[in-house]
Design a protein around this motif. Structure first.
Motif, PDB file in Angstrom:
ATOM      1  N   THR A  32     -12.463   1.682   3.475  1.00  0.00           N
ATOM      2  CA  THR A  32     -11.284   2.526   3.375  1.00  0.00           C
ATOM      3  C   THR A  32     -10.684   2.241   1.996  1.00  0.00           C
ATOM      4  O   THR A  32     -11.306   1.571   1.168  1.00  0.00           O
ATOM      5  CB  THR A  32     -10.269   2.201   4.481  1.00  0.00           C
ATOM      6  OG1 THR A  32      -9.766   0.863   4.286  1.00  0.00           O
ATOM      7  CG2 THR A  32     -10.915   2.311   5.857  1.00  0.00           C
ATOM      8  N   GLN A  89      -8.373   0.274   1.599  1.00  0.00           N
ATOM      9  CA  GLN A  89      -7.815  -1.078   1.686  1.00  0.00           C
ATOM     10  C   GLN A  89      -8.868  -2.162   1.897  1.00  0.00           C
ATOM     11  O   GLN A  89      -8.681  -3.296   1.454  1.00  0.00           O
ATOM     12  CB  GLN A  89      -6.798  -1.147   2.835  1.00  0.00           C
ATOM     13  CG  GLN A  89      -5.611  -0.214   2.663  1.00  0.00           C
ATOM     14  CD  GLN A  89      -4.696  -0.220   3.868  1.00  0.00           C
ATOM     15  OE1 GLN A  89      -4.973  -0.837   4.883  1.00  0.00           O
ATOM     16  NE2 GLN A  89      -3.584   0.496   3.760  1.00  0.00           N
ATOM     17  N   TRP A  90      -9.952  -1.831   2.563  1.00  0.00           N
ATOM     18  CA  TRP A  90     -10.939  -2.846   2.952  1.00  0.00           C
ATOM     19  C   TRP A  90     -12.355  -2.332   2.754  1.00  0.00           C
ATOM     20  O   TRP A  90     -12.625  -1.143   2.950  1.00  0.00           O
ATOM     21  CB  TRP A  90     -10.769  -3.235   4.426  1.00  0.00           C
ATOM     22  CG  TRP A  90      -9.534  -4.026   4.710  1.00  0.00           C
ATOM     23  CD1 TRP A  90      -8.324  -3.549   5.140  1.00  0.00           C
ATOM     24  CD2 TRP A  90      -9.363  -5.445   4.549  1.00  0.00           C
ATOM     25  NE1 TRP A  90      -7.432  -4.567   5.274  1.00  0.00           N
ATOM     26  CE2 TRP A  90      -8.032  -5.739   4.924  1.00  0.00           C
ATOM     27  CE3 TRP A  90     -10.203  -6.479   4.139  1.00  0.00           C
ATOM     28  CZ2 TRP A  90      -7.527  -7.036   4.891  1.00  0.00           C
ATOM     29  CZ3 TRP A  90      -9.699  -7.773   4.110  1.00  0.00           C
ATOM     30  CH2 TRP A  90      -8.381  -8.048   4.486  1.00  0.00           C
ATOM     31  N   ASP A 100     -12.906   2.559   9.587  1.00  0.00           N
ATOM     32  CA  ASP A 100     -12.015   3.680   9.303  1.00  0.00           C
ATOM     33  C   ASP A 100     -10.587   3.267   9.631  1.00  0.00           C
ATOM     34  O   ASP A 100     -10.356   2.367  10.440  1.00  0.00           O
ATOM     35  CB  ASP A 100     -12.418   4.914  10.111  1.00  0.00           C
ATOM     36  CG  ASP A 100     -11.953   6.217   9.460  1.00  0.00           C
ATOM     37  OD1 ASP A 100     -11.089   6.159   8.569  1.00  0.00           O
ATOM     38  OD2 ASP A 100     -12.449   7.288   9.855  1.00  0.00           O
ATOM     39  N   ARG A 101      -9.651   3.954   8.999  1.00  0.00           N
ATOM     40  CA  ARG A 101      -8.232   3.634   9.146  1.00  0.00           C
ATOM     41  C   ARG A 101      -7.560   4.632  10.067  1.00  0.00           C
ATOM     42  O   ARG A 101      -7.811   5.837   9.994  1.00  0.00           O
ATOM     43  CB  ARG A 101      -7.561   3.647   7.768  1.00  0.00           C
ATOM     44  CG  ARG A 101      -6.099   3.265   7.760  1.00  0.00           C
ATOM     45  CD  ARG A 101      -5.598   3.122   6.327  1.00  0.00           C
ATOM     46  NE  ARG A 101      -5.749   4.350   5.566  1.00  0.00           N
ATOM     47  CZ  ARG A 101      -4.839   5.336   5.556  1.00  0.00           C
ATOM     48  NH1 ARG A 101      -3.730   5.235   6.273  1.00  0.00           N
ATOM     49  NH2 ARG A 101      -5.049   6.409   4.821  1.00  0.00           N
ATOM     50  N   ASP A 114      -4.929   7.101  11.033  1.00  0.00           N
ATOM     51  CA  ASP A 114      -4.066   7.949  10.216  1.00  0.00           C
ATOM     52  C   ASP A 114      -3.176   8.764  11.148  1.00  0.00           C
ATOM     53  O   ASP A 114      -3.669   9.617  11.896  1.00  0.00           O
ATOM     54  CB  ASP A 114      -4.918   8.868   9.350  1.00  0.00           C
ATOM     55  CG  ASP A 114      -4.103   9.755   8.428  1.00  0.00           C
ATOM     56  OD1 ASP A 114      -2.865   9.776   8.559  1.00  0.00           O
ATOM     57  OD2 ASP A 114      -4.701  10.430   7.573  1.00  0.00           O
ATOM     58  N   GLY A 141      -4.592  -1.724  11.876  1.00  0.00           N
ATOM     59  CA  GLY A 141      -4.583  -0.309  11.519  1.00  0.00           C
ATOM     60  C   GLY A 141      -5.947   0.285  11.285  1.00  0.00           C
ATOM     61  O   GLY A 141      -6.058   1.439  10.856  1.00  0.00           O
ATOM     62  N   HIS A 142      -7.019  -0.453  11.556  1.00  0.00           N
ATOM     63  CA  HIS A 142      -8.384   0.008  11.354  1.00  0.00           C
ATOM     64  C   HIS A 142      -9.189  -0.140  12.647  1.00  0.00           C
ATOM     65  O   HIS A 142      -8.815  -0.899  13.543  1.00  0.00           O
ATOM     66  CB  HIS A 142      -9.079  -0.796  10.248  1.00  0.00           C
ATOM     67  CG  HIS A 142      -8.540  -0.547   8.876  1.00  0.00           C
ATOM     68  ND1 HIS A 142      -7.287  -0.952   8.479  1.00  0.00           N
ATOM     69  CD2 HIS A 142      -9.110   0.066   7.787  1.00  0.00           C
ATOM     70  CE1 HIS A 142      -7.100  -0.604   7.214  1.00  0.00           C
ATOM     71  NE2 HIS A 142      -8.178   0.002   6.775  1.00  0.00           N
TER      72      HIS A 142
END
Length: 234
Positions: free
Chosen positions: A100, A102-103, A122-123, A125, A213-214
């Motif tokens: 993502t 972020q990671w 995946d995040r 959303d 959040g993922h």
């Protein structure tokens, strides 16, 4: 140097996405030019983190310097040179990459027995239209179960199904050339009886604990008995 994972073991590397000037030298010439073109935004940080971390991780298993690692990305299904599953020919490991903004996640299995892995991260959303996407990407049976869920549970349920489908499609090399709605991931095995090129080998699905959040999942040709967690030195 890292030992290749034993059969039934998958090593998972989680790397925060951020700009690391020391990693720019690990990019190939084309990657470095693309990185420069992207400028200072998150896309450039993601490219740098992903391509450099792949070389660092794979080099550790091969016992070579990261600069010696050449990642092949030709597609086994259509022959295109850039959109196939990443691999290092002749290596004792198989790996899959997902990210993502972020990671970055890199999953590695031992390849001596032909084992393969696919991974997806995946995040969540809040603006994603989970109901609309579920109608397009879930099988009829999966969708029938999905619509029975409370509205508050649907975004996570959709994303859990999606990362399982993506992990399976990455393992096989199909990507989105295989219709997601034809791939059933409602059991511990990913099946796609309507996809002619889908492998006959069983594809085993494993949920991963992901960053807050993922959501994340693995698909492997060998059933997993253990997932090892690793981090790269900063």
């Amino acid at each position: 140097m890292f030992a290749p994972p034993a059969r039934g073991v998958c090593d998972v590397w989680l790397v925060p996405v951020r700009r690391r000037a020391a990693w720019v030298g690990l990019l190939g010439s084309e990657e470095r030019e693309r990185w420069r073109t992207l400028g200072a935004g998150p896309a450039a940080d993601t490219l740098l983190t992903s391509r450099a971390a792949q070389r660092l991780v794979v080099a550790g298993y091969l016992g070579v310097s990261p600069e010696e690692v050449t990642v092949e990305r030709s597609c086994a299904l259509c022959g295109a040179p850039r959109h196939g599953r990443p691999r290092v020919p002749g290596a004792a490991v198989d790996f899959s990459v997902s990210h993502t903004d972020q990671w970055l996640l890199i999953a590695v299995v031992g390849a001596a027995d032909g084992s393969l892995v696919g991974a997806d991260l995946d995040r969540l959303d809040p603006d994603r239209d989970a109901d609309g996407l579920a109608a397009l990407t879930l099988t009829p049976a999966e969708h029938a179960a999905y619509v029975q869920l409370p509205d508050t549970e649907r975004p996570v349920a959709f994303l859990d199904a999606w990362v399982r489908k993506e992990a399976a499609m990455k393992l096989t090399g199909h990507g989105l050339s295989a219709p997601p709605a034809a791939i059933d991931v409602s059991t511990p095995l990913a099946t796609a009886p309507g996809v002619a090129t889908w492998p006959r080998t069983a594809l085993h699905l494993t949920a991963l604990t992901a960053p807050p959040g993922h959501r994340a999942a693995l698909a492997t040709t060998a059933p997993l008995t253990r997932v090892g967690r690793h981090t790269l030195p900063e």
